[in-house]
Motif scaffolding. Structure first.
Motif, PDB file in Angstrom:
ATOM      1  N   GLY A 155      -3.014 -14.574   5.694  1.00  0.00           N
ATOM      2  CA  GLY A 155      -3.971 -13.594   5.414  1.00  0.00           C
ATOM      3  C   GLY A 155      -3.521 -12.222   6.066  1.00  0.00           C
ATOM      4  N   PRO A 156      -4.113 -11.302   5.783  1.00  0.00           N
ATOM      5  CA  PRO A 156      -3.545  -9.994   6.563  1.00  0.00           C
ATOM      6  C   PRO A 156      -3.853  -9.857   7.795  1.00  0.00           C
ATOM      7  CG  PRO A 156      -5.767  -9.624   5.345  1.00  0.00           C
ATOM      8  CD  PRO A 156      -5.160 -11.033   5.142  1.00  0.00           C
ATOM      9  N   SER A 157      -2.948  -9.224   8.554  1.00  0.00           N
ATOM     10  CA  SER A 157      -2.791  -8.948  10.196  1.00  0.00           C
ATOM     11  C   SER A 157      -4.209  -8.296  10.497  1.00  0.00           C
ATOM     12  CB  SER A 157      -1.506  -8.444  10.345  1.00  0.00           C
ATOM     13  OG  SER A 157      -1.661  -7.949  11.699  1.00  0.00           O
ATOM     14  N   ALA A 158      -5.011  -8.994  11.320  1.00  0.00           N
ATOM     15  CA  ALA A 158      -5.893  -8.351  12.166  1.00  0.00           C
ATOM     16  C   ALA A 158      -5.608  -7.103  12.930  1.00  0.00           C
ATOM     17  CB  ALA A 158      -6.911  -9.083  12.864  1.00  0.00           C
ATOM     18  N   ILE A 159      -4.605  -7.504  13.629  1.00  0.00           N
ATOM     19  CA  ILE A 159      -4.162  -6.294  14.574  1.00  0.00           C
ATOM     20  C   ILE A 159      -3.426  -5.070  13.781  1.00  0.00           C
ATOM     21  CG2 ILE A 159      -2.147  -5.959  16.238  1.00  0.00           C
ATOM     22  CD1 ILE A 159      -2.635  -8.496  17.487  1.00  0.00           C
ATOM     23  N   LEU A 160      -2.786  -5.433  12.676  1.00  0.00           N
ATOM     24  CA  LEU A 160      -2.160  -4.305  11.977  1.00  0.00           C
ATOM     25  C   LEU A 160      -3.426  -3.524  11.409  1.00  0.00           C
ATOM     26  CD1 LEU A 160       0.512  -3.201  10.750  1.00  0.00           C
ATOM     27  CD2 LEU A 160       0.283  -4.784   8.959  1.00  0.00           C
ATOM     28  N   THR A 161      -4.372  -4.090  10.708  1.00  0.00           N
ATOM     29  CA  THR A 161      -5.482  -3.626  10.009  1.00  0.00           C
ATOM     30  C   THR A 161      -6.283  -2.848  11.261  1.00  0.00           C
ATOM     31  OG1 THR A 161      -5.641  -5.535   8.436  1.00  0.00           O
ATOM     32  CG2 THR A 161      -7.429  -3.795   8.839  1.00  0.00           C
ATOM     33  N   GLU A 162      -6.384  -3.315  12.299  1.00  0.00           N
ATOM     34  CA  GLU A 162      -7.191  -2.581  13.454  1.00  0.00           C
ATOM     35  C   GLU A 162      -6.424  -1.300  13.822  1.00  0.00           C
ATOM     36  OE1 GLU A 162      -8.895  -3.396  17.765  1.00  0.00           O
ATOM     37  OE2 GLU A 162      -7.823  -4.906  16.873  1.00  0.00           O
ATOM     38  N   GLU A 163      -4.757  -1.302  14.107  1.00  0.00           N
ATOM     39  CA  GLU A 163      -4.386  -0.148  14.256  1.00  0.00           C
ATOM     40  C   GLU A 163      -4.280   1.002  13.203  1.00  0.00           C
ATOM     41  OE1 GLU A 163      -1.546   2.371  16.004  1.00  0.00           O
ATOM     42  OE2 GLU A 163      -2.739   0.796  16.777  1.00  0.00           O
ATOM     43  N   ILE A 164      -4.185   0.581  11.866  1.00  0.00           N
ATOM     44  CA  ILE A 164      -4.328   1.389  10.947  1.00  0.00           C
ATOM     45  C   ILE A 164      -5.475   2.124  10.700  1.00  0.00           C
ATOM     46  CG2 ILE A 164      -4.434   1.540   8.298  1.00  0.00           C
ATOM     47  CD1 ILE A 164      -2.242  -0.486   8.146  1.00  0.00           C
ATOM     48  N   GLU A 165      -6.635   1.376  11.023  1.00  0.00           N
ATOM     49  CA  GLU A 165      -8.208   1.944  11.043  1.00  0.00           C
ATOM     50  C   GLU A 165      -8.547   2.330  12.323  1.00  0.00           C
ATOM     51  OE1 GLU A 165     -10.475  -1.083   9.303  1.00  0.00           O
ATOM     52  OE2 GLU A 165      -9.707  -1.163   7.306  1.00  0.00           O
ATOM     53  N   ARG A 166      -7.732   2.492  13.338  1.00  0.00           N
ATOM     54  CA  ARG A 166      -8.243   2.851  14.496  1.00  0.00           C
ATOM     55  C   ARG A 166      -8.509   4.433  14.629  1.00  0.00           C
ATOM     56  NH1 ARG A 166      -5.071   4.672  19.342  1.00  0.00           N
ATOM     57  NH2 ARG A 166      -3.382   3.881  18.310  1.00  0.00           N
ATOM     58  N   PRO A 167      -9.956   4.800  14.909  1.00  0.00           N
ATOM     59  CA  PRO A 167     -10.303   6.131  15.026  1.00  0.00           C
ATOM     60  C   PRO A 167      -9.621   7.130  15.519  1.00  0.00           C
ATOM     61  CG  PRO A 167     -12.093   4.890  15.487  1.00  0.00           C
ATOM     62  CD  PRO A 167     -10.795   4.027  15.489  1.00  0.00           C
ATOM     63  N   ARG A 168      -9.264   8.333  15.282  1.00  0.00           N
ATOM     64  CA  ARG A 168      -8.253   9.333  15.770  1.00  0.00           C
ATOM     65  C   ARG A 168      -9.010  10.607  16.199  1.00  0.00           C
ATOM     66  NH1 ARG A 168      -3.529  10.494  12.451  1.00  0.00           N
ATOM     67  NH2 ARG A 168      -4.070   8.341  11.523  1.00  0.00           N
ATOM     68  N   THR A 169      -8.451  10.935  17.453  1.00  0.00           N
ATOM     69  CA  THR A 169      -8.847  12.374  17.668  1.00  0.00           C
ATOM     70  C   THR A 169      -7.632  13.025  18.177  1.00  0.00           C
ATOM     71  OG1 THR A 169      -8.972  11.793  20.059  1.00  0.00           O
ATOM     72  CG2 THR A 169     -11.067  11.741  18.843  1.00  0.00           C
ATOM     73  N   GLY A 170      -7.513  14.332  17.889  1.00  0.00           N
ATOM     74  CA  GLY A 170      -6.269  15.036  18.170  1.00  0.00           C
ATOM     75  C   GLY A 170      -5.380  15.068  17.278  1.00  0.00           C
ATOM     76  N   PRO A 171      -3.804  15.344  17.692  1.00  0.00           N
ATOM     77  CA  PRO A 171      -2.857  15.396  16.575  1.00  0.00           C
ATOM     78  C   PRO A 171      -2.642  13.685  16.192  1.00  0.00           C
ATOM     79  CG  PRO A 171      -2.221  16.253  18.632  1.00  0.00           C
ATOM     80  CD  PRO A 171      -3.514  15.444  19.025  1.00  0.00           C
TER      81      PRO A 171
END
Length: 672
Positions: A155-171
Motif C-alpha cells: 500500500g502507500p507509504s505512511a511515512i511518505l504520506t506524512e511527510e507530504i502532508e506535514r504542516p508547514r510554517t515559513g518558507p
C-alpha cells in the motif's frame, strides 16, 4: 503498515539508524571544520587568493548542518556479491564521508547511484533488494519503513504520506525525501535539454524546478560556475517563499530575480490592451526597423588629412560599406566595424602613395575627427531609450517602422497621448521595459547564463519571454507553469509558443497528479477549468482530504465571519493564508485587528510576518498555506479580465483545509 517500526517498540534497528545519524552529523561537522581551516595563502597572487577565499567560504556554507532537517531520509540494501556498490547506501541532502577512512556515510541525492532510490520498484528493482524510508520529527529520527523491491504489492507509504502532508510554517521546504518517479525524470534531465513543465496545482512543479537547478549544479558544477544559474519568479513574495530550498540542499550561490529586477521597475501604468499589444512578438520587427532606420546614406565622401597629404573616400564607397554591415551585426558593433573599415580604406590609399602605415595608424584614423563626424551622420550612436521615445512620440516614424506589421488603429493605441519632453523624462511602463531590453540587445549582445529557471511562465508576454530567452541563449531553461493559472491579458495558451519565444527547443511534460492539495479542494477548483483552460486534463489528488473543504455564506457580516474563521484556524497546526480581493485588504485587516488577532499583510515586494497572513489575491500565485480562507470569490473573479483564472489560483493554495466565505452569490461557474 508492513515493515514500519516506531520509537515505542524500542527496535534495535531504530537505535542503529540513530547511531548512524549521529555518526554522520559528527562527520559532517569534521568536514566543515576541515574546510574552515583551509587557507587561501597558497595562492600565487592577490586575485587568485580572493577567488580561492570565495570558494572556501562557499564550501563552508554548503557544509552547514541544519539540526531541524534530516541529514538522510532513506537507504537502499542489496545482497548481491557481484554488485560493486556498498550493501547499504544511505541517501541524503549532501555527501558525507568519514574523514579518516573516506568511507561514504551519506550519498548525495543527486549522485547517479542515488537515482535508484527514486526510480527502483517491483517491476525494475535496479539491483536493490529493499528501500527504507525514515520518519523524522525536527532533526530526530523517529521511525522507519521498509519497502521490499521483490515484486510484492504494498500500500502507500505512511511515512511518505506524512511527510507530504506535514504542516508547514515559513518558507517552502525541499522535497528530496518525497520526489516521485515522474518528477525525478524531469529533475535529472541533462543540462543541454530545456524542460517545460505544465503542472496543475499541488503537483510540485516549482519544487521540481528548484531541485533540477540543484541537480544541474551538482552534475555540471564547473560549467555552471562560469555561466551561472538564475531563478526567475513572479514577485518578491514568491522568491522569499522559495528562498530556503536551495541553501538547504547546499547550493548557496544561485541568484533569484523577478522580471522587473532584470528589465527595470515600471514607473507608470497603462491600459491592459496597450500593454498586451506592446507585449506581442510583432513588436520585435517594429523595434528592429526603428533602430536600423537611424543608419543613413552619406551626404558626401570622407577626407582624412595625414600631415600634408589628404586621402579621400567617395560617398558611393561608404554606402557600399554601410550596406554590407547593415543588419548583419548588432548596431553598436556595426558602428565600430564601419569605423575600422573606413580607416582601413584610408590606409590602402596611403600605401598606394608609398606610405608604410601600421595598426597604430589605422586606430588613429578610426578615432579621428573626420571619421567620427561621418559616423555621427551615417551611423549615429543611439540608446534604447532614445529609439523607443521617438517611436512612441513620432507618428511618422512609428508608421514607417510598423508598416505592414501594425494597423493604423494599433499604431494610434501605441502613441503617447501626451508625449514627454525627452527620453530622460519618460515614465516607462512594465511593457516598455521589455521593449527597451529588446532594443538593448539589438545594440549590444545580452550576456547568457548557463541555465535559467522560469516559474509562472504562462503570465509572461512574448516580449518578456524573448528578454529571458536572451539570458539563456547559449544555455538551457527549465520552464514551469500552468496554463489554467494565466492571469495576465497576454497569458500564454500554448507551451510550444512559450518555448519558441524563449528561443528554446524542448519537450512539454504534464504533471496532473497532485500531492499537496486535498482532493475535495482540487475538485472544487477544477469546476472552473472548462471555462479557463478546457484543453487541460483535470488534475487528480493523492489525498482523500475528508473534511478539507468548507463553503458557506456569511450571515450578513462577512468581515466578522472571516475573522471568526481565522480564529478557528489559529487553533490548528500550520500556516494560515487569508486571501481577499485586493481592493478589500484594509477591510479585512481591520476586522482581524478588531478581533484581536495578530497578523501580517503580504505584498508583492514583501513576505509579511506572522503565522496568519492577509494575502491580496494578485499575490497568492505560487504560495501555499496549510489553511486557506477565501473571502468573497465573486469579487475576486470580477476584479480583472481573467478573474476566473485568478480565482482558480486562489482556491488551490490550501494544503490542509480551504474555507470559502461569501456574502454575494458565488460565480455561476463554481455552482454548476
Amino acid at each position: 503498515m508492513p515493515g514500519e517500526q516506531t520509537e515505542e517498540q524500542e527496535d534495535p534497528a531504530l537505535a542503529a539508524e540513530r547511531a548512524h545519524l549521529a555518526e554522520s552529523r559528527a562527520a559532517l561537522r569534521r568536514m566543515r571544520e576541515h574546510a574552515a581551516g583551509l587557507s587561501a595563502d597558497v595562492a600565487a597572487d592577490w586575485v587568485s587568493r580572493q577567488f580561492l577565499e570565495s570558494l572556501l567560504d562557499q564550501r563552508v556554507a554548503a557544509l552547514a548542518d541544519h539540526p531541524d532537517t534530516p541529514l538522510f531520509f532513506g537507504r537502499l540494501d542489496h545482497d548481491d556479491d557481484a554488485n560493486d556498490l556498498p550493501r547499504t547506501m544511505y541517501v541524503g541532502r549532501r555527501h558525507v564521508h568519514d574523514g579518516d577512512e573516506g568511507r561514504p556515510l551519506v550519498l548525495d541525492w543527486r549522485a547517479p547511484v542515488s537515482r535508484a532510490f527514486y526510480q527502483a520498484g517491483p517491476a525494475d528493482p535496479m539491483g536493490w533488494r529493499r528501500r527504507r524510508r525514515f520518519g523524522f520529527r525536527g532533526g530526530e529520527l523517529t521511525a522507519y519503513e521498509d519497502e521490499p523491491l521483490d515484486g510484492r504489492a504494498l500500500g502507500p507509504s505512511a511515512i511518505l504520506t506524512e511527510e507530504i502532508e506535514r504542516p508547514r510554517t515559513g518558507p517552502m521546504r525541499d522535497i528530496v525525501a518525497t520526489i516521485q518517479p515522474e518528477q525525478d525524470v524531469i529533475v535529472r534531465a541533462d543540462l543541454p535539454v530545456s524542460v517545460c513543465v505544465q503542472g496543475a496545482p499541488g503537483t510540485g512543479k516549482t519544487a521540481v524546478g528548484l531541485h533540477r537547478a540543484a541537480y544541474l549544479l551538482f552534475t555540471h558544477r564547473e560549467r555552471l560556475a562560469r555561466g551561472g544559474v538564475l531563478i526567475v519568479g513572479p514577485n518578491r513574495a514568491f522568491l522569499a517563499y522559495i528562498s530556503a530550498v536551495l541553501p538547504a540542499l547546499g547550493e548557496v550561490r544561485v541568484d533569484q530575480a523577478t522580471v522587473e529586477d532584470l528589465l527595470g521597475a515600471p514607473l507608470a501604468a497603462e491600459p491592459a490592451p496597450v500593454a498586451a499589444l506592446k507585449g506581442e512578438a510583432r513588436m520585435a520587427d517594429v523595434l528592429r526597423r526603428a533602430l536600423w532606420a537611424h543608419v543613413a546614406k552619406p551626404a558626401e565622401g570622407l577626407v582624412v588629412t595625414r600631415g600634408a597629404a589628404r586621402f579621400r573616400l567617395a560617398d558611393h564607397e561608404i554606402r557600399e560599406m554601410t550596406a554590407a554591415l547593415r543588419g548583419t551585426t548588432r548596431y553598436g558593433n556595426g558602428r565600430d566595424m564601419l569605423a575600422q573599415r573606413l580607416a582601413h580604406q584610408i590606409l590602402v590609399r596611403m600605401e598606394q602613395r608609398g606610405h608604410a602605415p601600421d595598426d597604430r595608424d589605422q586606430d588613429q584614423v578610426a578615432r579621428s575627427r573626420p571619421v567620427k563626424q561621418l559616423l555621427d551622420q551615417v551611423w549615429p550612436k543611439v540608446t534604447p531609450e532614445q529609439v523607443l521615445f521617438r517611436l512612441l512620440s513620432d507618428a511618422a516614424f512609428l508608421a514607417a517602422a510598423a508598416k505592414g506589421v501594425l494597423s493604423e488603429a494599433e499604431q494610434e493605441a501605441l502613441r503617447w497621448a501626451k508625449p514627454y519632453r525627452s527620453h530622460r523624462s519618460a515614465k516607462w511602463t512594465a511593457a516598455d521595459r521589455a521593449l527597451l531590453d529588446e532594443l538593448a540587445d539589438l545594440v549590444a549582445r545580452t550576456p547568457s547564463l548557463g541555465h535559467l529557471v522560469v516559474d509562472e511562465a504562462q503570465d509572461l508576454s512574448a516580449m518578456q519571454l524573448r528578454a529571458l530567452g536572451r539570458r539563456c541563449a547559449s544555455g538551457s531553461a527549465t520552464v514551469l507553469g500552468d496554463l489554467a493559472q494565466g492571469t495576465t491579458p497576454w497569458s500564454a495558451t500554448s507551451w510550444k509558443e512559450v518555448l519558441a519565444h524563449l528561443g528554446q527547443e524542448g519537450e512539454v511534460t504534464e504533471l496532473t497528479l497532485g500531492f499537496r492539495v486535498p482532493g475535495p479542494v482540487l475538485d472544487y477548483a477544477a469546476r472552473l477549468l472548462p471555462h479557463i483552460a478546457p484543453e487541460l486534463e483535470a488534475p487528480r489528488s493523492l489525498r482523500a482530504g475528508a473534511g478539507s473543504l468548507t463553503v458557506r455564506a456569511a450571515a450578513g457580516d462577512l468581515p466578522a465571519a472571516v475573522a471568526a474563521a481565522a480564529r478557528e484556524a489559529l487553533g490548528r497546526e500550520g500556516s494560515i493564508g487569508l486571501i481577499v480581493p485586493d481592493a478589500d485588504v484594509a477591510v479585512y485587516t481591520a476586522a482581524l485587528a478588531e478581533a484581536g488577532l495578530e497578523h501580517g499583510v503580504l505584498g508583492p515586494e514583501s513576505d509579511g510576518a506572522g503565522r496568519l497572513l492577509v494575502v491580496p489575491a494578485t499575490v497568492a500565485k505560487g504560495l501555499e498555506y496549510d489553511h486557506v480562507i477565501v473571502a468573497e470569490p465573486a469579487a475576486i473573479a470580477a476584479a480583472e479580465e481573467r478573474g476566473l483564472a485568478r480565482l482558480y489560483v486562489v482556491l488551490t493554495r490550501a494544503v490542509t483545509t480551504l474555507t470559502v466565505l461569501h456574502d454575494a452569490d458565488l460565480p455561476p461557474e463554481l455552482t454548476a
